[in-house]
Design an enzyme around this catalytic site. Structure first.
Site, short mmCIF file in Angstrom:
data_model
loop_
_atom_site.label_atom_id
_atom_site.label_comp_id
_atom_site.label_asym_id
_atom_site.label_seq_id
_atom_site.Cartn_x
_atom_site.Cartn_y
_atom_site.Cartn_z
N TRP A 99 81.63 -4.22 68.81
CA TRP A 99 80.75 -4.32 69.99
C TRP A 99 80.52 -5.77 70.36
O TRP A 99 80.52 -6.14 71.54
CB TRP A 99 79.43 -3.59 69.75
CG TRP A 99 79.61 -2.12 69.54
CD1 TRP A 99 79.33 -1.41 68.42
CD2 TRP A 99 80.15 -1.17 70.48
NE1 TRP A 99 79.65 -0.09 68.59
CE2 TRP A 99 80.15 0.09 69.84
CE3 TRP A 99 80.62 -1.26 71.79
CZ2 TRP A 99 80.61 1.26 70.47
CZ3 TRP A 99 81.09 -0.10 72.43
CH2 TRP A 99 81.07 1.14 71.77
N ASP A 166 72.19 -7.45 71.48
CA ASP A 166 72.51 -6.04 71.55
C ASP A 166 71.82 -5.38 70.36
O ASP A 166 72.18 -5.64 69.21
CB ASP A 166 74.03 -5.87 71.48
CG ASP A 166 74.47 -4.40 71.48
OD1 ASP A 166 73.59 -3.52 71.50
OD2 ASP A 166 75.69 -4.15 71.47
N LYS A 190 71.25 6.02 70.31
CA LYS A 190 71.09 5.94 68.86
C LYS A 190 69.63 6.15 68.44
O LYS A 190 69.35 7.03 67.67
CB LYS A 190 71.61 4.61 68.30
CG LYS A 190 73.12 4.57 68.11
CD LYS A 190 73.86 4.12 69.32
CE LYS A 190 75.37 4.06 69.10
NZ LYS A 190 76.02 3.14 70.04
#
Ligand code: PLP
Length: 355
Positions: A99, A166, A190
């Protein structure tokens, strides 16, 4: 059979979130209409959006300098939206996984990107520690939890520039000093809600410094000024997010949730370290409290499928590791009860006895 949901994302949500959201999909706030078919500008939904933003502020102790917005496009849109709004000349990025690399790729479209350190040399199994951040960088971008590789920044780095982060897979998992960040973003699927929305915290002062024109939908300012109502927001995910936030508050807040997370993770890592069949893949000091990655020890490598089937037959769902790590990954987000972690530990123990 009870199912224990260890999926990495989309992932487990609290029963509270699912039940209340299902009820509102059937009949929203006593309107006799579904949440999915009413105006987002009606007073009932505006109240939902306002309360969700207020609860984020309360739970994360967000300082008055920062705004809370809900946006479509997931975390991946933030990979470009953050540099679009913040990166004039130069930004620093910490490369800790897939990511993070995607965020780096997008940032390069907007300015000079200095990758201050990377753990790619060991398949992202650790968090780089000794690096210097150029003082002329406009921000340092970090990924606090690396969902795929099971590593986590247990300490937020002390650097001479603001942070952009993030936090998709560990937001609300522990308290965070928001004042250190220009932007924090997190895809919802999540620790918050179903996919379709991202939570973004932005420092107002960080905006307005870039010279390029920014399209309205990609401009943080647009969404701040409109209270996340510039266009039609993803109403069902936002409603679900509000339920999760209420559930967090009911439990006593983020510090309480953090204690539970520490306990759950310790339970599972202790078993991985004890069990002769398994080994953890992440550096011990960087092990994630959210995504627990492990593989079969070499001598037992041929048993991987057998263990998968053994676990599935006992209600353990979603522990297949990401293809870039292999083996297993048990995601134990905030909504995961200790009982489910215990169930996985028992399965690992009873499987060991069959070998
Ligand atoms: C899941 C995840 C993403 C991607 O989120 P989308 O909402 O699918 O774009 C980004 N970063 C991290 C750390 C993630 O865990």
């Amino acid at each position: 059979m009870k199912k224990h949901n260890f999926y990495a994302g989309p992932s487990i949500l609290s029963e509270y979130t699912i039940k209340n959201t299902a009820a509102a999909v059937a009949n929203f706030a006593g309107t006799g209409l579904s949440l999915m078919e009413v105006s987002h500008r009606g007073k009932e939904f505006v109240a939902v959006m306002d309360e969700a933003r207020a609860l984020v502020k309360e739970l994360l102790d967000v300082p008055a300098s920062h705004e809370v917005i809900f946006l479509g496009g997931g975390a991946s849109l933030q990979f470009c939206m953050a540099p679009y709004n913040l990166l004039n000349k130069k930004a620093a990025y910490l490369d800790t996984g897939t990511w993070a690399s995607k965020a780096i790729k997008e940032a390069k479209l907007f300015g000079e990107v200095e990758v201050v350190a990377s753990s790619k040399d060991r398949n992202y199994a650790y968090i780089p520690k000794n690096y210097t951040v150029p003082p002329d960088a406009e921000y340092l971008h970090i990924t606090t939890n690396n969902t795929i590789f099971g590593t986590e920044l247990h300490r937020i780095p002390d650097v001479p520039v603001p942070l952009v982060s993030d936090m998709s897979s560990d937001i609300f998992a522990r308290p965070v000093d928001v004042s250190k960040f220009d932007v924090i973003y997190a895809g919802a699927q999540k620790n918050l809600a179903p996919a379709g929305v991202a939570l973004v915290l932005v420092r107002r002062d960080a905006l307005g410094r870039v010279e390029r024109p920014i399209p309205s939908m990609l401009n943080y300012r647009t969404h701040i000024d409109s209270g996340s109502m510039y266009n039609t927001p993803p109403v069902v995910p936002v409603y679900a997010a509000l339920q999760t936030l209420k559930w967090y508050k009911e439990q006593g807040g983020i510090a309480v949730i953090q204690r539970k997370n520490v306990e759950k993770a310790a339970r599972l890592y202790d078993e991985i370290d004890r069990n002769r069949l398994f080994t953890g893949t992440a550096a011990v000091e960087d092990r994630s409290l959210m995504n627990v990655c492990f593989v079969m020890n070499e001598a037992y490598g041929s048993l991987e499928n057998t263990f998968s089937e053994y676990a599935a037959a006992r209600g353990i769902v979603g522990i297949k590791g990401h293809r870039s790590v292999g083996g297993f990954r048990a995601s134990i987000y905030n909504a995961m009860p200790l009982d489910s972690v215990e169930a996985l530990v028992e399965v690992m123990q009873s499987f060991e006895q069959t070998v």
